[in-house]
Design a protein around this motif. Structure first.
Motif, mmCIF file in Angstrom:
data_model
loop_
_atom_site.group_PDB
_atom_site.id
_atom_site.type_symbol
_atom_site.label_atom_id
_atom_site.label_comp_id
_atom_site.label_asym_id
_atom_site.label_seq_id
_atom_site.Cartn_x
_atom_site.Cartn_y
_atom_site.Cartn_z
ATOM 1 N N SER A 48 0.829 -1.205 0.000
ATOM 2 C CA SER A 48 0.000 0.000 0.000
ATOM 3 C C SER A 48 0.867 1.260 0.000
ATOM 4 N N THR A 49 1.916 1.248 0.790
ATOM 5 C CA THR A 49 2.824 2.391 0.869
ATOM 6 C C THR A 49 3.571 2.581 -0.452
ATOM 7 N N THR A 50 3.975 1.492 -1.079
ATOM 8 C CA THR A 50 4.651 1.568 -2.377
ATOM 9 C C THR A 50 3.727 2.182 -3.422
ATOM 10 N N ALA A 51 2.470 1.766 -3.428
ATOM 11 C CA ALA A 51 1.486 2.331 -4.373
ATOM 12 C C ALA A 51 1.287 3.814 -4.097
ATOM 13 N N PHE A 52 1.224 4.193 -2.829
ATOM 14 C CA PHE A 52 1.054 5.594 -2.455
ATOM 15 C C PHE A 52 2.233 6.436 -2.939
ATOM 16 N N VAL A 53 3.447 5.964 -2.686
ATOM 17 C CA VAL A 53 4.641 6.706 -3.100
ATOM 18 C C VAL A 53 4.735 6.754 -4.628
ATOM 19 N N SER A 54 4.307 5.702 -5.302
ATOM 20 C CA SER A 54 4.299 5.689 -6.776
ATOM 21 C C SER A 54 3.381 6.768 -7.329
ATOM 22 N N ALA A 109 14.044 11.630 -4.841
ATOM 23 C CA ALA A 109 13.835 10.936 -3.566
ATOM 24 C C ALA A 109 12.630 10.004 -3.650
ATOM 25 N N VAL A 110 11.570 10.445 -4.333
ATOM 26 C CA VAL A 110 10.388 9.599 -4.509
ATOM 27 C C VAL A 110 10.751 8.370 -5.337
ATOM 28 N N LYS A 111 11.489 8.564 -6.431
ATOM 29 C CA LYS A 111 11.900 7.428 -7.267
ATOM 30 C C LYS A 111 12.768 6.446 -6.477
ATOM 31 N N ASP A 112 13.698 6.973 -5.686
ATOM 32 C CA ASP A 112 14.546 6.112 -4.849
ATOM 33 C C ASP A 112 13.695 5.344 -3.832
ATOM 34 N N CYS A 113 12.721 6.035 -3.258
ATOM 35 C CA CYS A 113 11.852 5.412 -2.260
ATOM 36 C C CYS A 113 11.030 4.279 -2.883
ATOM 37 N N ILE A 114 10.567 4.485 -4.112
ATOM 38 C CA ILE A 114 9.810 3.424 -4.803
ATOM 39 C C ILE A 114 10.682 2.185 -4.960
ATOM 40 N N SER A 115 11.914 2.390 -5.375
ATOM 41 C CA SER A 115 12.845 1.277 -5.549
ATOM 42 C C SER A 115 13.110 0.565 -4.219
ATOM 43 N N ILE A 116 13.328 1.341 -3.184
ATOM 44 C CA ILE A 116 13.596 0.785 -1.854
ATOM 45 C C ILE A 116 12.385 0.003 -1.347
ATOM 46 N N LYS A 123 8.126 15.423 1.833
ATOM 47 C CA LYS A 123 8.894 14.695 2.854
ATOM 48 C C LYS A 123 8.008 14.360 4.047
ATOM 49 N N ASP A 124 7.197 15.315 4.498
ATOM 50 C CA ASP A 124 6.327 15.087 5.648
ATOM 51 C C ASP A 124 5.339 13.948 5.389
ATOM 52 N N VAL A 125 4.745 13.941 4.199
ATOM 53 C CA VAL A 125 3.761 12.917 3.844
ATOM 54 C C VAL A 125 4.418 11.544 3.770
ATOM 55 N N VAL A 126 5.572 11.479 3.101
ATOM 56 C CA VAL A 126 6.274 10.198 2.965
ATOM 57 C C VAL A 126 6.775 9.717 4.325
ATOM 58 N N THR A 127 7.319 10.619 5.114
ATOM 59 C CA THR A 127 7.833 10.244 6.435
ATOM 60 C C THR A 127 6.725 9.672 7.307
ATOM 61 N N LYS A 128 5.555 10.274 7.265
ATOM 62 C CA LYS A 128 4.426 9.774 8.058
ATOM 63 C C LYS A 128 4.085 8.336 7.670
ATOM 64 N N ARG A 129 4.025 8.080 6.356
ATOM 65 C CA ARG A 129 3.734 6.712 5.893
ATOM 66 C C ARG A 129 4.846 5.747 6.286
ATOM 67 N N MET A 130 6.077 6.185 6.177
ATOM 68 C CA MET A 130 7.210 5.314 6.486
ATOM 69 C C MET A 130 7.307 5.007 7.976
ATOM 70 N N VAL A 131 6.974 5.975 8.813
ATOM 71 C CA VAL A 131 6.993 5.724 10.251
ATOM 72 C C VAL A 131 5.999 4.629 10.593
ATOM 73 N N TYR A 132 4.785 4.707 10.038
ATOM 74 C CA TYR A 132 3.777 3.672 10.292
ATOM 75 C C TYR A 132 4.257 2.317 9.765
ATOM 76 N N ALA A 133 4.760 2.302 8.525
ATOM 77 C CA ALA A 133 5.249 1.048 7.936
ATOM 78 C C ALA A 133 6.365 0.454 8.793
ATOM 79 N N SER A 134 7.261 1.296 9.278
ATOM 80 C CA SER A 134 8.368 0.823 10.111
ATOM 81 C C SER A 134 7.877 0.261 11.439
ATOM 82 N N GLN A 135 6.861 0.875 12.017
ATOM 83 C CA GLN A 135 6.324 0.369 13.275
ATOM 84 C C GLN A 135 5.687 -1.009 13.082
ATOM 85 N N VAL A 136 4.925 -1.158 11.995
ATOM 86 C CA VAL A 136 4.290 -2.443 11.705
ATOM 87 C C VAL A 136 5.356 -3.521 11.465
#
Length: 194
Positions: free
Chosen positions: A73-79, A94-101, A159-172
């Motif tokens: 879901s996060t990958t689709a959002f960042v895409s 940064a968005v393209k790198d994040c999609i790859s990661i 950055k704020d939007v992506v960071t928020k999603r990544m924090v949740y993903a990291s917690q899960v």
């Protein structure tokens, strides 16, 4: 008077039975106490209670599945963010790198779910090999999620939007890793019991 005693005995027997029979939710709540984000853990895993029952392996698999679904879901959002017009060049990169990661994170978590599905029949060195794979892949997914929001510069809405999603993903994923490690430790203890 006899009816009152009968009803009291039935009530006591009922309470005794319900107090001694732990439920799948009790197992989930107790297991989630070993994670860094226990309330999130319980919330994410409660819908899996029927399939988890009291199995550490099923619990670990459910936790990794939750992490996998969130990573997808996060990958689709960042895409979708990559297609937003007006991104600064540093944000776009940064968005393209994040999609790859995140794509790598999805692959690691997917492999972990498949490995956990097959572990019901493994013991000894086979268990250790499969468990090592799962621990490595889930840990790798967590590292990738933590890296994802670092390339956006100092500030900005993207950055704020992506960071928020990544924090949740990291917690899960952190919770999933804790439950995978718990499964490994408990399995090893069961094997070495006299």
């Amino acid at each position: 008077m006899g009816k009152v005693w009968f009803h009291l005995l039935v009530l006591v027997a009922t309470l005794r039975c319900t107090a001694t029979a732990p439920t799948a939710m009790d197992f989930i709540k107790a297991s989630c106490k070993t994670t860094l984000h226990p309330s999130l853990c319980v919330r994410c895993l409660s819908s899996y209670a029927g399939s988890i029952q009291g199995s550490d392996r099923h619990l670990a698999k459910a936790a990794v599945t939750v992490s996998l679904n969130d990573a997808k879901s996060t990958t689709a959002f960042v895409s979708k963010l990559a297609r937003v017009s007006g991104l600064k060049p540093i944000e776009y990169q940064a968005v393209k790198d994040c999609i790859s990661i995140m794509t790598n994170s999805v692959a690691s978590l997917s492999q972990s779910v498949q490995e956990l599905e097959q572990m019901g029949r493994t013991t000894g060195q086979d268990f250790e090999w499969h468990m090592s794979n799962v621990e490595t892949w889930v840990s790798s997914a967590l590292t990738n999620q933590n890296i994802c929001s670092r390339g956006f510069g100092d500030n900005g809405h993207v950055k704020d939007v992506v960071t928020k999603r990544m924090v949740y993903a990291s917690q899960v994923t952190s919770n999933a890793l804790a439950l995978v490690n718990r499964f490994a430790v408990r399995h090893r203890k069961d094997i070495h019991k006299p």
